[in-house]
Design a protein around this motif. Structure first.
Motif, PDB file in Angstrom:
ATOM      1  N   GLN A 136      35.656  33.398  58.265  1.00 31.91           N
ATOM      2  CA  GLN A 136      36.826  33.695  57.437  1.00 31.91           C
ATOM      3  C   GLN A 136      36.400  34.522  56.235  1.00 31.91           C
ATOM      4  N   LEU A 137      37.183  35.555  55.910  1.00 29.88           N
ATOM      5  CA  LEU A 137      36.967  36.287  54.673  1.00 29.88           C
ATOM      6  C   LEU A 137      37.230  35.340  53.506  1.00 29.88           C
ATOM      7  N   THR A 138      36.342  35.380  52.510  1.00 32.03           N
ATOM      8  CA  THR A 138      36.374  34.398  51.421  1.00 32.03           C
ATOM      9  C   THR A 138      36.315  35.114  50.076  1.00 32.03           C
ATOM     10  N   GLY A 139      37.153  34.688  49.139  1.00 30.75           N
ATOM     11  CA  GLY A 139      37.282  35.381  47.863  1.00 30.75           C
ATOM     12  C   GLY A 139      36.550  34.724  46.706  1.00 30.75           C
ATOM     13  N   LEU A 140      36.806  35.272  45.500  1.00 33.55           N
ATOM     14  CA  LEU A 140      36.101  34.847  44.292  1.00 33.55           C
ATOM     15  C   LEU A 140      36.393  33.402  43.908  1.00 33.55           C
ATOM     16  N   GLY A 141      37.613  32.915  44.227  1.00 39.57           N
ATOM     17  CA  GLY A 141      37.952  31.546  43.868  1.00 39.57           C
ATOM     18  C   GLY A 141      36.996  30.554  44.494  1.00 39.57           C
ATOM     19  N   ALA A 142      36.785  30.671  45.797  1.00 39.38           N
ATOM     20  CA  ALA A 142      35.866  29.771  46.489  1.00 39.38           C
ATOM     21  C   ALA A 142      34.418  30.054  46.101  1.00 39.38           C
ATOM     22  N   ARG A 143      34.094  31.291  45.856  1.00 39.62           N
ATOM     23  CA  ARG A 143      32.723  31.643  45.462  1.00 39.62           C
ATOM     24  C   ARG A 143      32.324  30.909  44.183  1.00 39.62           C
ATOM     25  N   ASP A 144      33.260  30.807  43.231  1.00 38.66           N
ATOM     26  CA  ASP A 144      32.946  30.150  41.964  1.00 38.66           C
ATOM     27  C   ASP A 144      32.762  28.649  42.152  1.00 38.66           C
ATOM     28  N   SER A 145      33.625  28.016  42.934  1.00 36.21           N
ATOM     29  CA  SER A 145      33.494  26.567  43.124  1.00 36.21           C
ATOM     30  C   SER A 145      32.256  26.221  43.950  1.00 36.21           C
ATOM     31  N   LEU A 146      31.928  27.042  44.930  1.00 34.77           N
ATOM     32  CA  LEU A 146      30.738  26.803  45.745  1.00 34.77           C
ATOM     33  C   LEU A 146      29.466  26.932  44.908  1.00 34.77           C
ATOM     34  N   ARG A 147      29.406  27.960  44.091  1.00 41.48           N
ATOM     35  CA  ARG A 147      28.172  28.170  43.315  1.00 41.48           C
ATOM     36  C   ARG A 147      28.007  27.081  42.258  1.00 41.48           C
ATOM     37  N   LEU A 148      29.110  26.598  41.687  1.00 38.45           N
ATOM     38  CA  LEU A 148      28.980  25.550  40.675  1.00 38.45           C
ATOM     39  C   LEU A 148      28.548  24.231  41.313  1.00 38.45           C
ATOM     40  N   GLU A 149      29.086  23.898  42.480  1.00 39.47           N
ATOM     41  CA  GLU A 149      28.612  22.701  43.190  1.00 39.47           C
ATOM     42  C   GLU A 149      27.119  22.798  43.487  1.00 39.47           C
ATOM     43  N   ALA A 150      26.628  24.024  43.723  1.00 39.04           N
ATOM     44  CA  ALA A 150      25.205  24.240  44.012  1.00 39.04           C
ATOM     45  C   ALA A 150      24.362  24.339  42.744  1.00 39.04           C
ATOM     46  N   GLY A 151      24.997  24.196  41.567  1.00 38.55           N
ATOM     47  CA  GLY A 151      24.270  24.229  40.303  1.00 38.55           C
ATOM     48  C   GLY A 151      23.767  25.596  39.915  1.00 38.55           C
ATOM     49  N   MET A 152      24.422  26.652  40.403  1.00 40.65           N
ATOM     50  CA  MET A 152      23.977  28.021  40.139  1.00 40.65           C
ATOM     51  C   MET A 152      24.749  28.633  38.969  1.00 40.65           C
ATOM     52  N   CYS A 153      24.046  29.447  38.198  1.00 35.19           N
ATOM     53  CA  CYS A 153      24.616  30.031  36.983  1.00 35.19           C
ATOM     54  C   CYS A 153      25.439  31.276  37.280  1.00 35.19           C
ATOM     55  N   LEU A 154      26.448  31.500  36.443  1.00 39.48           N
ATOM     56  CA  LEU A 154      27.204  32.748  36.446  1.00 39.48           C
ATOM     57  C   LEU A 154      26.915  33.458  35.137  1.00 39.48           C
ATOM     58  N   TYR A 155      26.386  34.681  35.233  1.00 36.92           N
ATOM     59  CA  TYR A 155      26.042  35.410  34.013  1.00 36.92           C
ATOM     60  C   TYR A 155      27.319  35.683  33.217  1.00 36.92           C
ATOM     61  N   GLY A 156      27.208  35.531  31.899  1.00 33.81           N
ATOM     62  CA  GLY A 156      28.356  35.720  31.020  1.00 33.81           C
ATOM     63  C   GLY A 156      29.040  34.412  30.683  1.00 33.81           C
ATOM     64  N   GLN A 157      28.856  33.397  31.526  1.00 34.82           N
ATOM     65  CA  GLN A 157      29.339  32.055  31.233  1.00 34.82           C
ATOM     66  C   GLN A 157      28.169  31.110  30.954  1.00 34.82           C
ATOM     67  N   ASP A 158      27.253  31.025  31.895  1.00 36.48           N
ATOM     68  CA  ASP A 158      26.148  30.069  31.794  1.00 36.48           C
ATOM     69  C   ASP A 158      24.860  30.698  31.280  1.00 36.48           C
ATOM     70  N   LEU A 159      24.795  32.011  31.274  1.00 34.86           N
ATOM     71  CA  LEU A 159      23.619  32.737  30.799  1.00 34.86           C
ATOM     72  C   LEU A 159      24.065  33.877  29.896  1.00 34.86           C
ATOM     73  N   ASP A 160      23.258  34.168  28.868  1.00 30.96           N
ATOM     74  CA  ASP A 160      23.519  35.338  28.022  1.00 30.96           C
ATOM     75  C   ASP A 160      22.231  35.710  27.294  1.00 30.96           C
ATOM     76  N   GLU A 161      22.315  36.725  26.434  1.00 29.64           N
ATOM     77  CA  GLU A 161      21.110  37.244  25.788  1.00 29.64           C
ATOM     78  C   GLU A 161      20.584  36.343  24.675  1.00 29.64           C
ATOM     79  N   ASP A 162      21.343  35.312  24.305  1.00 33.58           N
ATOM     80  CA  ASP A 162      20.875  34.348  23.313  1.00 33.58           C
ATOM     81  C   ASP A 162      20.339  33.079  23.961  1.00 33.58           C
TER      82      ASP A 162
END
Length: 363
Positions: A214-240
Motif C-alpha cells: 500500500q502507498l503510505t503517507g507522512l501521517g503513518a511515517r511519523d507515527s511509525l518512526r516515533l514508535e521506533a524511537g527515531m528522531c525527526l530533524y527540526g523537532q527532536d534534533l537541532d543545531e543547539d
C-alpha cells in the motif's frame, strides 16, 4: 497533500487513513515516496579522510565484495550541535553515497560547499587529490517497509536478499532496472530504501506498489518512526543539541571520542566528560497525548525540567507516547514526571525507546 520541506507531500493516499496505513506497514508492507531527501556522491582520493573530518564516526572499511556498509551519522557545527542527521554508504575507498534531510537542504549544501573548499585547499588534498561532490538532483527514493517487504521484493529480483542484512547496500537488478538498494528505513520494520534515476522513478514506483503493498503517507511515517524511537530533524534534533544530549553517542566511533579530529569534537568531548545538561527520553503519558512544545515538570516541586519534542497516541500500543528532553539526572527509566497538556498536568513515566521492538533483518 501537505507542504513539507518545500515539497508537496502526501499525508495519506485515497480513503486509507494514517492509522490504517500504520497498521498495514507493521503487519504487511507499505511504500513511501521519500524522494524529497537529498542524495549525494562524494568521490576523490582523500574522500575517506574528508568525511571522517566532516562526520564523527570512522568510515566503515569496504568489504571485499558487495553488499557495502552504511552508517547513521551526524553533521556537526563547530560547537558540536547537530546540523543534520545523515546516512553514509561507503562504496569504495574513494566513493561514498550520502543521504541528508530535505528540510536542511540549503544549510547542508552550503556546509558541504564551504567545507570542501577548505579541505581541497589543505595539504592532504594538495598532496593526494581533491574531493568532488555530486548532487543527485531529482533522483527518486522509495522506501519499501514492513515484514512482507523482503518477500515482495525477492519476487522481482534474482539477487538473494538474504545476503543484504540491515545496514548494507548493493546494486540490485529489479525487473530490468539496476538500482541502489539499502536494507533499512525509518519505521523500525525490515525494509529497503531504493534510489532511482529520475527517468525511472515513476516506473519503479508503479512496479513496487502492487498488492499487498500500500502507498503510505507522512501521517503513518511519523507515527511509525516515533514508535521506533527515531528522531525527526527540526523537532527532536537541532543545531543547539549535541549527539550526547540526543542519545546518539553510539554513532561516534569509540576511538574517535577520545582523539578523533572531526568538526565539533571539542563540544562533544565536553558533554562526554562533564555530562550533558539534558538528555533525550521517551515517555508514556496518561490521559491526553502530549504534543510538541508541551512542558515537562518534576512532579513534587513543579520545576520545569524540559519540553516534549514529538508526541502521538501510539496506534500499535494504544497508549500516548512522547519524546523530549529533560534535565540531566531526571532521565532514568521509571522516573515519574508531569507534563502540561492543554493547561492540565498529566502523569508521564520515562520509558526506554524504541517503544515498539524493532524487527531489522540481521541474517
Amino acid at each position: 497533500m501537505v507542504p513539507f520541506a518545500g515539497y508537496s507531500m502526501p499525508l495519506q493516499y485515497g480513503s486509507v487513513g494514517a492509522v490504517a496505513s500504520h497498521h498495514h506497514v507493521r503487519n504487511s508492507v507499505g511504500l513511501f515516496d521519500v524522494g524529497h531527501m537529498v542524495q549525494s556522491n562524494f568521490r576523490g582520493p582523500t574522500a575517506t579522510a574528508f568525511l571522517e573530518w566532516l562526520h564523527p564516526p570512522p568510515s566503515p572499511p569496504p568489504p571485499l565484495s558487495p553488499p557495502t556498509p552504511s552508517t547513521l551519522s551526524v553533521l556537526l557545527n563547530d560547537r558540536g550541535g547537530i546540523i543534520d542527521d545523515t546516512v553514509i554508504t561507503k562504496h569504495a575507498d574513494d566513493a561514498f553515497y550520502v543521504v541528508t534531510n530535505a528540510g536542511r537542504r540549503d544549510r547542508d549544501l552550503a556546509w558541504f560547499t564551504d567545507r570542501l573548499q577548505e579541505w581541497n585547499a589543505g595539504p592532504l588534498a594538495r598532496e593526494k587529490g581533491k574531493v568532488e561532490h555530486e548532487l543527485l538532483e531529482d533522483w527518486g527514493l522509495l522506501a519499501l517497509q514492513g515484514p512482507e517487504a523482503a518477500q515482495y521484493l525477492q519476487g522481482l529480483t534474482s539477487f538473494d536478499l538474504r545476503e543484504l542484512t540491515f545496514g548494507r547496500c548493493a546494486f540490485v537488478p529489479i525487473e530490468g532496472f539496476n538500482l541502489h538498494v539499502a536494507r533499512g528505513g525509518y519505521t523500525g520494520e525490515d525494509g529497503f530504501e531504493i534510489s532511482v534515476p529520475p527517468s525511472q522513478t515513476l516506473d519503479v514506483a508503479q512496479l513496487l506498489s502492487k498488492p499487498p503493498v500500500q502507498l503510505t503517507g507522512l501521517g503513518a511515517r511519523d507515527s511509525l518512526r516515533l514508535e521506533a524511537g527515531m528522531c525527526l530533524y527540526g523537532q527532536d534534533l537541532d543545531e543547539d543539541t549535541s549527539p550526547v544530549e540526543a542519545g546518539l553517542t553510539w554513532v561516534i566511533g569509540k576511538d574517535r571520542r577520545e582523539s578523533g579530529e572531526f568538526i565539533g569534537a571539542e563540544g562533544v568531548r565536553k558533554h562526554l566528560k562533564e555530562g550533558p545538561p539534558r538528555r533525550r527520553v521517551g515517555m508514556i503519558v496518561e490521559g491526553a497525548p502530549a504534543r510538541q512544545g508541551a512542558k515537562i515538570f518534576a512532579s513534587e516541586s513543579l520545576e520545569q525540567l524540559g519540553v516534549v519534542t514529538s508526541g502521538i497516541p501510539s496506534p500499535t500500543l494504544g497508549k500516548n507516547i512522547a519524546m523530549g528532553y529533560v534535565k540531566n539526572g531526571w532521565h532514568k527509566k521509571g522516573t515519574a514526571l508531569d507534563v502540561d497538556v492543554r493547561s492540565k498536568m498529566r502523569r508521564a513515566v520515562i520509558t526506554p525507546m524504541p517503544f515498539v521492538p524493532t524487527r531489522y533483518y540481521r541474517g
